[in-house]
Design a protein around this motif. Structure first.
Motif, PDB file in Angstrom:
ATOM      1  N   LEU A  89       0.839  -1.209   0.000  1.00  0.00           N
ATOM      2  CA  LEU A  89       0.000   0.000   0.000  1.00  0.00           C
ATOM      3  C   LEU A  89       0.867   1.250   0.000  1.00  0.00           C
ATOM      4  CD1 LEU A  89      -2.877  -0.934   2.479  1.00  0.00           C
ATOM      5  CD2 LEU A  89      -3.160  -0.198   0.107  1.00  0.00           C
ATOM      6  N   VAL A  90       1.896   1.272   0.833  1.00  0.00           N
ATOM      7  CA  VAL A  90       2.806   2.421   0.881  1.00  0.00           C
ATOM      8  C   VAL A  90       3.455   2.626  -0.486  1.00  0.00           C
ATOM      9  CG1 VAL A  90       4.994   3.261   1.862  1.00  0.00           C
ATOM     10  CG2 VAL A  90       3.218   2.309   3.371  1.00  0.00           C
ATOM     11  N   ALA A  91       3.945   1.540  -1.078  1.00  0.00           N
ATOM     12  CA  ALA A  91       4.630   1.631  -2.359  1.00  0.00           C
ATOM     13  C   ALA A  91       3.741   2.173  -3.466  1.00  0.00           C
ATOM     14  CB  ALA A  91       5.157   0.243  -2.762  1.00  0.00           C
ATOM     15  N   ASN A  92       2.483   1.854  -3.413  1.00  0.00           N
ATOM     16  CA  ASN A  92       1.566   2.189  -4.506  1.00  0.00           C
ATOM     17  C   ASN A  92       0.561   3.284  -4.167  1.00  0.00           C
ATOM     18  OD1 ASN A  92       2.116   0.221  -6.814  1.00  0.00           O
ATOM     19  ND2 ASN A  92       2.137  -1.102  -5.014  1.00  0.00           N
ATOM     20  N   HIS A  93       0.783   3.999  -3.072  1.00  0.00           N
ATOM     21  CA  HIS A  93      -0.236   4.968  -2.663  1.00  0.00           C
ATOM     22  C   HIS A  93      -0.409   6.096  -3.688  1.00  0.00           C
ATOM     23  CE1 HIS A  93       3.195   7.273  -0.939  1.00  0.00           C
ATOM     24  NE2 HIS A  93       2.403   8.330  -1.057  1.00  0.00           N
ATOM     25  N   SER A  94      -1.647   6.478  -3.832  1.00  0.00           N
ATOM     26  CA  SER A  94      -2.033   7.626  -4.660  1.00  0.00           C
ATOM     27  C   SER A  94      -1.488   7.565  -6.085  1.00  0.00           C
ATOM     28  CB  SER A  94      -1.654   8.938  -3.961  1.00  0.00           C
ATOM     29  OG  SER A  94      -2.344   9.030  -2.724  1.00  0.00           O
ATOM     30  N   ARG A 144      -6.499  19.742  -3.361  1.00  0.00           N
ATOM     31  CA  ARG A 144      -5.202  19.087  -3.093  1.00  0.00           C
ATOM     32  C   ARG A 144      -4.388  18.974  -4.377  1.00  0.00           C
ATOM     33  NH1 ARG A 144      -0.796  17.751  -0.549  1.00  0.00           N
ATOM     34  NH2 ARG A 144      -0.506  15.569  -0.016  1.00  0.00           N
ATOM     35  N   VAL A 145      -5.006  18.567  -5.468  1.00  0.00           N
ATOM     36  CA  VAL A 145      -4.290  18.490  -6.743  1.00  0.00           C
ATOM     37  C   VAL A 145      -3.785  19.888  -7.126  1.00  0.00           C
ATOM     38  CG1 VAL A 145      -4.593  18.115  -9.231  1.00  0.00           C
ATOM     39  CG2 VAL A 145      -5.404  16.392  -7.593  1.00  0.00           C
ATOM     40  N   LEU A 149       0.140  21.017  -7.644  1.00  0.00           N
ATOM     41  CA  LEU A 149       0.596  21.694  -8.869  1.00  0.00           C
ATOM     42  C   LEU A 149       1.268  23.029  -8.553  1.00  0.00           C
ATOM     43  CD1 LEU A 149      -2.271  21.013 -11.423  1.00  0.00           C
ATOM     44  CD2 LEU A 149       0.150  20.470 -11.721  1.00  0.00           C
ATOM     45  N   GLY A 150       0.673  23.775  -7.631  1.00  0.00           N
ATOM     46  CA  GLY A 150       1.246  25.057  -7.252  1.00  0.00           C
ATOM     47  C   GLY A 150       2.588  24.923  -6.552  1.00  0.00           C
ATOM     48  N   ARG A 151       2.731  23.897  -5.760  1.00  0.00           N
ATOM     49  CA  ARG A 151       3.972  23.692  -5.001  1.00  0.00           C
ATOM     50  C   ARG A 151       5.112  23.207  -5.889  1.00  0.00           C
ATOM     51  NH1 ARG A 151       4.393  19.102  -1.062  1.00  0.00           N
ATOM     52  NH2 ARG A 151       2.147  19.062  -1.380  1.00  0.00           N
ATOM     53  N   TYR A 152       4.815  22.306  -6.811  1.00  0.00           N
ATOM     54  CA  TYR A 152       5.870  21.698  -7.626  1.00  0.00           C
ATOM     55  C   TYR A 152       6.009  22.315  -9.016  1.00  0.00           C
ATOM     56  CZ  TYR A 152       6.355  18.003  -4.154  1.00  0.00           C
ATOM     57  OH  TYR A 152       6.591  17.315  -2.994  1.00  0.00           O
ATOM     58  N   GLY A 153       4.952  22.914  -9.525  1.00  0.00           N
ATOM     59  CA  GLY A 153       4.974  23.454 -10.883  1.00  0.00           C
ATOM     60  C   GLY A 153       4.457  22.433 -11.883  1.00  0.00           C
ATOM     61  N   ALA A 154       3.713  22.912 -12.856  1.00  0.00           N
ATOM     62  CA  ALA A 154       3.040  22.032 -13.820  1.00  0.00           C
ATOM     63  C   ALA A 154       4.011  21.224 -14.676  1.00  0.00           C
ATOM     64  CB  ALA A 154       2.116  22.852 -14.717  1.00  0.00           C
ATOM     65  N   ILE A 157       8.308  16.859 -12.677  1.00  0.00           N
ATOM     66  CA  ILE A 157       7.905  15.446 -12.701  1.00  0.00           C
ATOM     67  C   ILE A 157       6.621  15.261 -11.905  1.00  0.00           C
ATOM     68  CG2 ILE A 157       8.510  13.156 -11.809  1.00  0.00           C
ATOM     69  CD1 ILE A 157      11.407  13.737 -12.617  1.00  0.00           C
ATOM     70  N   VAL A 158       6.573  15.837 -10.717  1.00  0.00           N
ATOM     71  CA  VAL A 158       5.379  15.702  -9.881  1.00  0.00           C
ATOM     72  C   VAL A 158       4.188  16.393 -10.534  1.00  0.00           C
ATOM     73  CG1 VAL A 158       4.367  16.231  -7.623  1.00  0.00           C
ATOM     74  CG2 VAL A 158       6.738  15.435  -7.767  1.00  0.00           C
ATOM     75  N   GLY A 159       4.422  17.550 -11.127  1.00  0.00           N
ATOM     76  CA  GLY A 159       3.338  18.257 -11.815  1.00  0.00           C
ATOM     77  C   GLY A 159       2.769  17.452 -12.971  1.00  0.00           C
ATOM     78  N   ARG A 160       3.645  16.876 -13.781  1.00  0.00           N
ATOM     79  CA  ARG A 160       3.171  16.041 -14.895  1.00  0.00           C
ATOM     80  C   ARG A 160       2.399  14.833 -14.360  1.00  0.00           C
ATOM     81  NH1 ARG A 160       8.477  17.029 -16.639  1.00  0.00           N
ATOM     82  NH2 ARG A 160       9.065  14.843 -16.259  1.00  0.00           N
ATOM     83  N   PHE A 161       2.944  14.200 -13.324  1.00  0.00           N
ATOM     84  CA  PHE A 161       2.277  13.048 -12.730  1.00  0.00           C
ATOM     85  C   PHE A 161       0.893  13.423 -12.193  1.00  0.00           C
ATOM     86  CE2 PHE A 161       1.426  11.937  -8.256  1.00  0.00           C
ATOM     87  CZ  PHE A 161       0.737  10.754  -8.468  1.00  0.00           C
ATOM     88  N   ILE A 162       0.802  14.489 -11.428  1.00  0.00           N
ATOM     89  CA  ILE A 162      -0.457  14.810 -10.756  1.00  0.00           C
ATOM     90  C   ILE A 162      -1.528  15.203 -11.773  1.00  0.00           C
ATOM     91  CG2 ILE A 162      -0.168  17.269 -10.184  1.00  0.00           C
ATOM     92  CD1 ILE A 162      -1.380  14.543  -7.746  1.00  0.00           C
ATOM     93  N   ARG A 163      -1.130  15.847 -12.860  1.00  0.00           N
ATOM     94  CA  ARG A 163      -2.110  16.159 -13.915  1.00  0.00           C
ATOM     95  C   ARG A 163      -2.613  14.884 -14.571  1.00  0.00           C
ATOM     96  NH1 ARG A 163       0.266  19.071 -18.023  1.00  0.00           N
ATOM     97  NH2 ARG A 163       2.327  18.954 -17.101  1.00  0.00           N
ATOM     98  N   LEU A 164      -1.722  13.929 -14.786  1.00  0.00           N
ATOM     99  CA  LEU A 164      -2.096  12.646 -15.378  1.00  0.00           C
ATOM    100  C   LEU A 164      -2.973  11.830 -14.413  1.00  0.00           C
ATOM    101  CD1 LEU A 164      -1.642  10.685 -17.774  1.00  0.00           C
ATOM    102  CD2 LEU A 164       0.382   9.855 -16.556  1.00  0.00           C
ATOM    103  N   ALA A 165      -2.635  11.868 -13.146  1.00  0.00           N
ATOM    104  CA  ALA A 165      -3.339  11.058 -12.144  1.00  0.00           C
ATOM    105  C   ALA A 165      -4.642  11.693 -11.655  1.00  0.00           C
ATOM    106  CB  ALA A 165      -2.424  10.807 -10.948  1.00  0.00           C
ATOM    107  N   ALA A 166      -4.823  12.973 -11.861  1.00  0.00           N
ATOM    108  CA  ALA A 166      -5.973  13.683 -11.285  1.00  0.00           C
ATOM    109  C   ALA A 166      -7.317  12.994 -11.542  1.00  0.00           C
ATOM    110  CB  ALA A 166      -6.003  15.131 -11.752  1.00  0.00           C
ATOM    111  N   PRO A 167      -7.636  12.586 -12.762  1.00  0.00           N
ATOM    112  CA  PRO A 167      -8.936  11.925 -12.956  1.00  0.00           C
ATOM    113  C   PRO A 167      -9.083  10.656 -12.120  1.00  0.00           C
ATOM    114  CG  PRO A 167      -7.991  12.549 -15.077  1.00  0.00           C
ATOM    115  CD  PRO A 167      -6.927  12.768 -14.045  1.00  0.00           C
TER     116      PRO A 167
END
Length: 187
Positions: A89-94, A144-145, A149-154, A157-167
């Motif tokens: 669960l830790v490895a695969n969270h969110s 939260r998303v 995005l605001g913290r890491y920038g669009a 790597i995190v920004g690209r991931f979070i935009r992809l994962a958001a849905p």
């Protein structure tokens, strides 16, 4: 079997002094997990343990790849007291696999820590993490998303991931809300 008490002690040692804001987030995520205990039944202790351990990979002594789900899970795997389900669960969270792809670490994560075949438990951890602010307060997954995005920038790597994962994140949160409503819970 991972005890929740041991999980708290480990996370506190690793996060409270070096990363106090991350520790506050972790405590908020764990509190949300406790609220979902009736929903996940026998998985409640595992959910809470994973919630309190999900970000230990940020702890400076554990950073290896720089990808906190993988670094945290690798450390947990070395501890006899941590159940494999909690480690996975830790490895695969969110939706960590999506970020692992961005980092070129997908096969490392997927091969070492296969996703659990327990959709409710997986969704519950996403819900807990993605409806908790960095300071441990409650929020919506949309806010939260946006915060991430605001913290890491669009374009990071995190920004690209979070935009992809958001849905997927919003869908997980929605499924947990529906299940909680049907069970008469206020998550």
């Amino acid at each position: 079997m991972t005890t929740v008490g041991c999980a708290y002690k480990l996370a506190e040692v690793l996060l409270s002094d070096s990363l106090p804001r991350r520790w506050a987030h972790t405590q908020g995520v764990a509190a949300r997990a406790r609220n979902l205990a009736p929903l996940v039944g026998d998985g409640a202790a595992g959910l809470e343990a994973a919630a309190v351990l999900h970000d230990i990979g940020y702890a400076p002594p554990l950073v290896d790849t720089g990808f906190h789900p993988l670094d945290g899970a690798r450390h947990l795997r070395t501890l006899n007291a941590v159940d494999d389900r909690v480690v996975r669960l830790v490895a695969n969270h969110s939706f960590a696999l999506l970020e692992a792809e961005e980092r070129g670490l997908r096969s490392d994560l997927a091969d070492d820590f296969p996703l659990l075949d327990d959709p409710l438990l997986v969704d519950a951890l996403v819900y807990c993490d993605m409806t908790t602010t960095p300071d441990g307060g409650c929020t919506t997954s949309e806010e939260r998303v946006g915060e991430i995005l605001g913290r890491y920038g669009a374009d990071s790597i995190v920004g690209r991931f979070i935009r992809l994962a958001a849905p997927e994140i919003h869908a997980s949160v929605g499924r947990v809300r529906v299940a909680a409503d049907e069970a008469g819970l206020v998550p």
